[in-house]
Design an enzyme around this catalytic site. Structure first.
Site, PDB file in Angstrom:
ATOM      1  N   SER A 137      -4.537  -0.945   8.245  1.00  0.00           N
ATOM      2  CA  SER A 137      -4.751  -2.085   7.359  1.00  0.00           C
ATOM      3  C   SER A 137      -5.054  -3.312   8.216  1.00  0.00           C
ATOM      4  CB  SER A 137      -3.502  -2.341   6.508  1.00  0.00           C
ATOM      5  OG  SER A 137      -3.736  -3.394   5.583  1.00  0.00           O
TER       6      SER A 137
ATOM      7  N   LYS B  49       0.035   4.882   3.872  1.00  0.00           N
ATOM      8  CA  LYS B  49      -1.116   4.003   3.647  1.00  0.00           C
ATOM      9  C   LYS B  49      -1.609   4.114   2.205  1.00  0.00           C
ATOM     10  CE  LYS B  49      -4.445   1.170   4.888  1.00  0.00           C
ATOM     11  NZ  LYS B  49      -5.602   1.364   4.024  1.00  0.00           N
TER      12      LYS B  49
ATOM     13  N   HIS C 212       0.694   2.009   0.207  1.00  0.00           N
ATOM     14  CA  HIS C 212       0.360   0.626   0.567  1.00  0.00           C
ATOM     15  C   HIS C 212      -0.831   0.140  -0.263  1.00  0.00           C
ATOM     16  CE1 HIS C 212      -2.371  -2.031   2.861  1.00  0.00           C
ATOM     17  NE2 HIS C 212      -1.312  -2.576   3.403  1.00  0.00           N
ATOM     18  N   ASN C 213      -1.867   0.973  -0.367  1.00  0.00           N
ATOM     19  CA  ASN C 213      -3.054   0.552  -1.098  1.00  0.00           C
ATOM     20  C   ASN C 213      -2.816   0.514  -2.605  1.00  0.00           C
ATOM     21  OD1 ASN C 213      -4.188   0.514   1.421  1.00  0.00           O
ATOM     22  ND2 ASN C 213      -6.017   1.636   0.836  1.00  0.00           N
TER      23      ASN C 213
ATOM     24  N   GLU D 137      -1.300  -2.719  -3.173  1.00  0.00           N
ATOM     25  CA  GLU D 137      -2.363  -3.728  -3.064  1.00  0.00           C
ATOM     26  C   GLU D 137      -3.112  -3.860  -4.391  1.00  0.00           C
ATOM     27  OE1 GLU D 137      -6.581  -3.279  -1.051  1.00  0.00           O
ATOM     28  OE2 GLU D 137      -5.017  -3.517   0.476  1.00  0.00           O
TER      29      GLU D 137
END
Length: 303
Positions: free
Chosen positions: A121, A173, A176-177, A180
């Site tokens: 990221s 990840k 995480h996205n 987001e």
């Protein structure tokens, strides 16, 4: 210390430059001659074939892939793996689905190759400020990767994590996205509400700038919002279509499989789907239903 970088798009090129400035010998490969030329003009070695990349690095090699998720990763690995020696380490730094990562790792490990997945990221700002790095690997691969991670991260002791075994980096990840997605949606809805209060004639750019300091909702995303609104507060030339690149879908699907509620992330994902629908068939049906049961007027397309 040296590393081969495969994929010299914006992220791969930015990571290569950051490592180069930190004293790491980086050799880059990309099938796009323009991408290679741009990096070579900055003093970073490039080659025009995977075979040349492998030949110029001393065993045991580290080769870092920054290529689009999906079939492209498999194609690159099929080309690359036969060229490597036992003990070489392949790092997959794209936004791959972690289940694909597990499949690829099993195949490569059977050939005596080490494999690590690193969720990256940081976007366009990572080159300057450092990248957030989420690693899935064996302890052996982690030991070899650590000096690279310390140079890519914002500082040697922060911004990166050995999340767990192979697959864990891309899994973390992915989540995480998904987060987001939800954060971006919340900001978008809030600023949409501000804009709708026409009598107050609110200066959205000024509000975004003020919120960047001292408020509990300050963040890097808010910094970007302030930049966008400062340049183009009306957004009149921006189409209201928001793409989804896959990570949000995978996050929601994983939540379904595990029975974990992710209401906000799911809503943000579905909102993106709605923005991509050029026909808006569901909304048209709703309008027709309101007319059918209540006699409400229907606005005709093109009227």
């Amino acid at each position: 210390m040296e590393l081969g970088m495969i994929g010299l798009g914006r992220m791969g090129a930015g990571m290569s430059r950051r490592l180069h400035r930190a004293g790491v010998r980086v050799v880059g490969y990309d099938p796009d001659i323009e991408a290679r030329t741009r990096l070579a003009q900055e003093g970073i070695e490039t080659v025009d074939r995977p075979e040349a990349l492998v030949a110029t690095l001393a065993p045991s090699r580290i080769l870092w892939l920054m290529v689009p998720a999906g079939n492209t990763v498999d194609q690159v690995l099929e080309t690359l793996a036969p060229l490597l020696a036992v003990g070489d380490l392949i790092v997959e730094g794209g936004n791959s689905y972690y289940r694909d990562t597990l499949r690829r790792a099993e195949k490569l490990q059977a050939q005596g190759l080490l494999f690590a997945d690193v969720g990256v990221s940081g976007g366009l700002w990572g080159e300057t400020h450092g990248y957030g790095l989420m690693v899935g690997s064996s302890p052996e691969a982690m030991t070899r990767l650590r000096p690279i991670l310390e140079r890519l991260a914002p500082a040697p002791d922060r911004g990166w994590v050995h999340a767990g075994p192979v697959g864990a980096g891309h899994f973390v990840k992915m989540v995480h996205n998904g987060i987001e997605y939800a954060l971006m949606q919340a900001y978008a809805e809030g600023f949409g509400l501000l804009k709708a209060k026409a009598p107050f004639q609110l200066d959205l750019a000024a509000i975004a700038e003020a919120w960047r300091y001292g408020t509990i909702i300050r963040s890097f995303l808010l910094d970007l919002i302030a930049d966008v609104l400062r340049e183009n507060a009306t957004l009149a030339d921006v189409a209201p279509v928001v793409a989804d690149s896959g990570e949000g879908r995978w996050t929601v699907q994983e939540a379904v499989d595990l029975g974990v509620p992710v209401d906000t992330i799911a809503a943000a994902l579905f909102r993106r789907f709605a923005s991509q629908d050029p026909e808006h068939y569901g909304d048209r049906l709703l309008a027709a239903l309101r007319h059918a049961f209540g006699g409400h007027a229907v606005q005709r397309a093109g009227a």
